[in-house]
Design an enzyme around this catalytic site. Structure first.
Site, PDB file in Angstrom:
ATOM      1  CB  CYS A  59      -0.892   0.030   1.234  1.00  0.00           C
ATOM      2  SG  CYS A  59      -1.828  -1.463   1.539  1.00  0.00           S
ATOM      3  CB  CYS A  63     -34.670   1.362  16.973  1.00  0.00           C
ATOM      4  SG  CYS A  63     -35.589  -0.133  17.344  1.00  0.00           S
ATOM      5  NE  ARG A  80     -25.257  -3.277  15.319  1.00  0.00           N
ATOM      6  CZ  ARG A  80     -25.790  -3.684  16.462  1.00  0.00           C
ATOM      7  NH1 ARG A  80     -25.237  -3.361  17.616  1.00  0.00           N
ATOM      8  NH2 ARG A  80     -26.868  -4.420  16.482  1.00  0.00           N
ATOM      9  CB  CYS A 120     -29.524  -3.920  12.998  1.00  0.00           C
ATOM     10  SG  CYS A 120     -29.316  -2.799  14.390  1.00  0.00           S
TER      11      CYS A 120
END
Lengths: 106, 259
Positions: B74, B178, B216, B220
């Site tokens: 890189c 939520c 994540r 959910c």
């Protein structure tokens, strides 16, 4: 790739109580979990940790399967003389990882 | 009278938006950090107790490791990440001209591997990919999120927003139910946060490892009993892009620690 994060104060006064914090990279697989196919995932944990201060062992801990991944250990010692702390983690499957940190005592 | 009242109620209901509370005003946006207890905050704040930093260390090694049949690292193209990667993660997912769609930081790393290093792509959520993206994201710590500034991204942000508002799964819940309407409340013992993606990839104590925003989002989705999109699916990227656009201006915390 084993790596560790060590926190030792760079300098201290003679007789000071200093905190040493260590964090090391390890999956700490308990040996109690099973795969979706029902096979037991073999245990792979760190079993022992030692800290030497200028060659003298000042702290030792045994580790067990219930300890979380990437174990974090913190302990105290009295700064007696300038020198080196050497850390060693030993575990299953021949795992050995070492690290060191220096301290200047005034 | 009651007839008129019934009409009035009907009109009000028809005029009301699908989601009653609506989006969070910029001044009331809060990082997941503010929902955590003092112990977990302390863990994130100290770089020698934040396990995410172990991955950053690994990423730093990988950054300079030559790989693929091109034998390039890189660092051979990008140089010192501390300079060249500053603020980069804060603007991802970014538009890729060749593909004509946004790509996540993880996808960008794999595109670089394929095109410039002639190396095999790293699997999603593999340690090496997480380590590299944690190392790159760490260079943006403290930088304000600027994702979605590119006008070409507009339709994808809209797609992500629509998905955020879309009720799905057996529980028939949208993300917004939520994270826009009920944040600061609790789901059993866990805080319901605003879902601001400020610290990814982050170390989740529940996972016992670092994980991406896609992981994540997928957990959910399992939580609302919906079929989760595959890693790298355009829908997940769009959602990720919308979340970053929604958190525009908030400071990056990567790698964060979350319960």
């Amino acid at each position: 790739m084993a790596s560790a994060l060590i926190n030792v104060p760079a300098r201290a006064k003679r007789g000071d109580v200093v905190e040493i914090r260590t964090l090391t990279s390890h999956i700490m697989e308990t040996g109690f979990r099973r795969t979706a196919a029902g096979d037991l995932v073999p245990r792979d944990i760190i079993t022992s940790f030692t800290c030497r201060y200028n060659g003298t062992e000042i702290f030792r801990a045994d580790l067990f399967p219930a300890i979380a991944a990437n174990p974090y250990l913190s302990f105290f010692t009295v700064a007696r003389e300038s020198g080196k702390f050497e850390f060693e983690w030993i575990g299953d499957n021949g795992f050995v990882s070492t690290a060191s940190a220096s301290i200047t005592v005034e | 009278m009651s007839f008129l009242r019934a009409i009035a109620v009907t009109v009000m209901l028809a005029a009301a938006p699908v989601l009653l509370a609506g989006e969070i005003p910029p001044g009331e946006r809060r990082s997941g950090y503010s929902f955590m207890g003092p112990d977990t905050r302390a863990m994130q704040d100290d770089d020698t107790s934040n396990p995410g930093m172990l991955f950053v260390l690994d990423g730093e090694t990988l950054w300079t490791a030559k790989g693929g049949s091109a034998g390039k690292a890189c660092a051979d193209c990008h140089g010192d990440a501390r300079e060249t990667m500053k603020g980069v993660a804060a603007r991802y997912p970014a538009f890729d001209k060749t593909l004509g769609r946004p790509v996540t930081l993880d996808q960008r790393i794999n595109l670089c591997r394929a095109n410039h290093q002639q190396a095999t792509p790293l699997p999603y959520e593999s340690r090496d990919l997480l380590a590299l993206s944690a190392f790159v994201a760490h260079q943006s710590r403290g930088a304000a999120i600027t994702a979605a500034d590119d006008p070409q991204l507009k339709p994808f942000v809209e797609q992500g927003r629509a998905l955020f508002m879309l009720r799905q799964g057996q529980l028939n819940l949208a993300c917004a139910n939520c994270h826009d309407d009920n944040y600061d409340k609790h789901l059993a013992g866990a805080s319901v946060t605003q879902g601001q993606p400020t610290g990814y990839p982050l170390y989740r104590l529940e996972w016992q490892t670092l994980g991406s925003l896609e992981r994540r989002l997928r957990s959910c989705m399992s939580g609302v009993r919906a079929q989760a999109y595959d890693y790298g699916a355009p829908e997940l990227v769009a959602l990720e892009l919308y979340l970053m656009a929604r958190a525009r201006g908030m400071p990056m915390e990567s790698p964060a620690v979350r319960p």
